[in-house]
Design an enzyme around this catalytic site. Sequence first.
Site, PDB file in Angstrom:
ATOM      1  N   SER A  98       0.773  -1.226  -0.101  1.00  0.00           N
ATOM      2  CA  SER A  98      -0.062  -0.211  -0.080  1.00  0.00           C
ATOM      3  C   SER A  98       0.920   1.116   0.024  1.00  0.00           C
ATOM      4  CB  SER A  98      -0.908   0.075   1.220  1.00  0.00           C
ATOM      5  OG  SER A  98      -0.221   0.144   2.419  1.00  0.00           O
ATOM      6  N   LEU A 100       3.344   1.928  -2.035  1.00  0.00           N
ATOM      7  CA  LEU A 100       3.636   2.052  -3.650  1.00  0.00           C
ATOM      8  C   LEU A 100       3.078   2.935  -4.366  1.00  0.00           C
ATOM      9  CD1 LEU A 100       4.769  -1.773  -4.309  1.00  0.00           C
ATOM     10  CD2 LEU A 100       5.956   0.001  -3.337  1.00  0.00           C
ATOM     11  N   GLN A 101       1.792   3.351  -4.213  1.00  0.00           N
ATOM     12  CA  GLN A 101       1.044   4.272  -4.792  1.00  0.00           C
ATOM     13  C   GLN A 101       1.793   5.742  -4.720  1.00  0.00           C
ATOM     14  OE1 GLN A 101      -0.398   6.467  -2.135  1.00  0.00           O
ATOM     15  NE2 GLN A 101      -2.512   7.276  -2.851  1.00  0.00           N
ATOM     16  N   LYS A 115      12.545  -0.026   4.731  1.00  0.00           N
ATOM     17  CA  LYS A 115      12.525   1.143   3.879  1.00  0.00           C
ATOM     18  C   LYS A 115      13.991   1.727   3.819  1.00  0.00           C
ATOM     19  CE  LYS A 115       7.486   2.482   4.312  1.00  0.00           C
ATOM     20  NZ  LYS A 115       6.686   3.430   4.624  1.00  0.00           N
ATOM     21  N   ASP A 159       4.875  11.616   9.392  1.00  0.00           N
ATOM     22  CA  ASP A 159       3.455  11.557   9.146  1.00  0.00           C
ATOM     23  C   ASP A 159       2.767  11.380  10.699  1.00  0.00           C
ATOM     24  OD1 ASP A 159       4.148   9.155  10.247  1.00  0.00           O
ATOM     25  OD2 ASP A 159       2.879   7.936   8.601  1.00  0.00           O
ATOM     26  N   CYS A 217      -2.675   9.941   6.993  1.00  0.00           N
ATOM     27  CA  CYS A 217      -3.020   9.577   5.707  1.00  0.00           C
ATOM     28  C   CYS A 217      -3.392   8.058   5.536  1.00  0.00           C
ATOM     29  CB  CYS A 217      -1.693   9.810   4.884  1.00  0.00           C
ATOM     30  SG  CYS A 217      -1.155  11.287   4.516  1.00  0.00           S
ATOM     31  N   CYS A 370      -0.889   7.311  35.033  1.00  0.00           N
ATOM     32  CA  CYS A 370       0.196   8.105  34.792  1.00  0.00           C
ATOM     33  C   CYS A 370      -0.388   9.679  34.892  1.00  0.00           C
ATOM     34  CB  CYS A 370       0.823   8.071  33.534  1.00  0.00           C
ATOM     35  SG  CYS A 370      -0.527   8.217  31.983  1.00  0.00           S
TER      36      CYS A 370
END
Length: 412
Positions: A98, A100-101, A115, A159, A217, A370
């Site tokens: 997904s 490679l688009q 990567k 991202d 994204c 926390c």
Amino acid sequence: MTAAAVLSRVVPASSAGGNAVSLPPLVEPAPELTVDEVRRYSRHLIIPDVAVTGQKRLKNAKVLCVGAGGLGSPALMYLAAAGVGTLGVIDFDTVDESNLQRQVIHGQSDIGRPKAESAAASVREINPYVNVIIHNTSLDNDNVMEIFSQYDLIVDGTDNFATRYMVNDAAVLLGKPYVWGSIYRFDGQASVFWAEHGPCYRCLYPEPPPPGMVPSCAEGGVLGVLCASIGSIQVTEAIKLLTGIGEPLVGGLMVYDALDMTYRKIKVRKDPNCALCGENPTITGLIDYDDFCGAVSDEAAEAAVGSTITVTELNEWLKADKPIELVDVREPAEYEIVKIPGSRLIPKGDILNGSALADLPQDRQLVLYCKSGIRSAEALAAVKAAGFKDAVHVQGGVSAWVRQIDPSLPAY
Ligand SMILES: [Zn+2]
């Protein structure tokens, strides 16, 4: 992030006053270009503003690309082709179909490959004169300062908000410029943040959006070619900074709308009250960015389902002397400021790395908290995975305790 989300530091160009200024080149020229390099870069060399000296500066430059994804792909490819001598690539992920688009630095045969390695191979194929440094790891508080300090300039292609704030803070703390870009569906933004000469990312966006408000994204989608539009702005700005040509996008925010096909350049002022680069900074080191941005991993979100109690429930349990082990997973300095009575401190890191697991009691229910319920959810996933199936964590953490149960305690 959409253009509509641009915040109050943005001022209309007409009232902004002052003009952008050119800045001196970021790097000194390399001693010489080889004959092969002169041949390769001839179309740069005949541009008077670049010329041999500019190309030598590129050769001497060390640029780090954070992320080899949508923005990192065009950035790395064009930085390599331009002759940037040392290119670092940091990414912990592997290539997925997904990707490679839009992540054009990777190909079909790279699926499943790290990567950083795949990107480095492409860079070497584009330009064998580039020295590629592979950082096949995730950028975190433990390595960001050391890694950034090896480079002249950072190109941010991340991202997520947690990494974005970390990149900004590390760059400001080290006094380094970085080129930022952001993409979503048909909208993109880019800027150069350099606190010594203009605003930083926090001047523009002092607070991250609430968790879940701005889809990634992966959730909202992105037009693949948008990466090339914004990535090319980032590389253009990187080359300008390295060689000292033109007016860098310091103090400017470029907003691109692919559907209208408009680029708008908006002036952004440095915020004198910026918590990081302002006159009286309150952030003087790296902070817990997952906590700051409310980012919860999928594992933590899953662990918290059905295993979350409110501060009111915790208060009732404590009053009823229910046999629980109340564990504060924050850092010692935070525990000093304020704690829920009856708790003991085990920082989240000691739970995640397993070193504290043996000390946890088997005969009582674990209750983790926390500051806000983010870190405790991460710790909850770890203790449940280690066999403490009935463990729970406290929604809203000690902040909710102070607000709802005991306002006499200090908030921080
Ligand atoms: Zn700032």
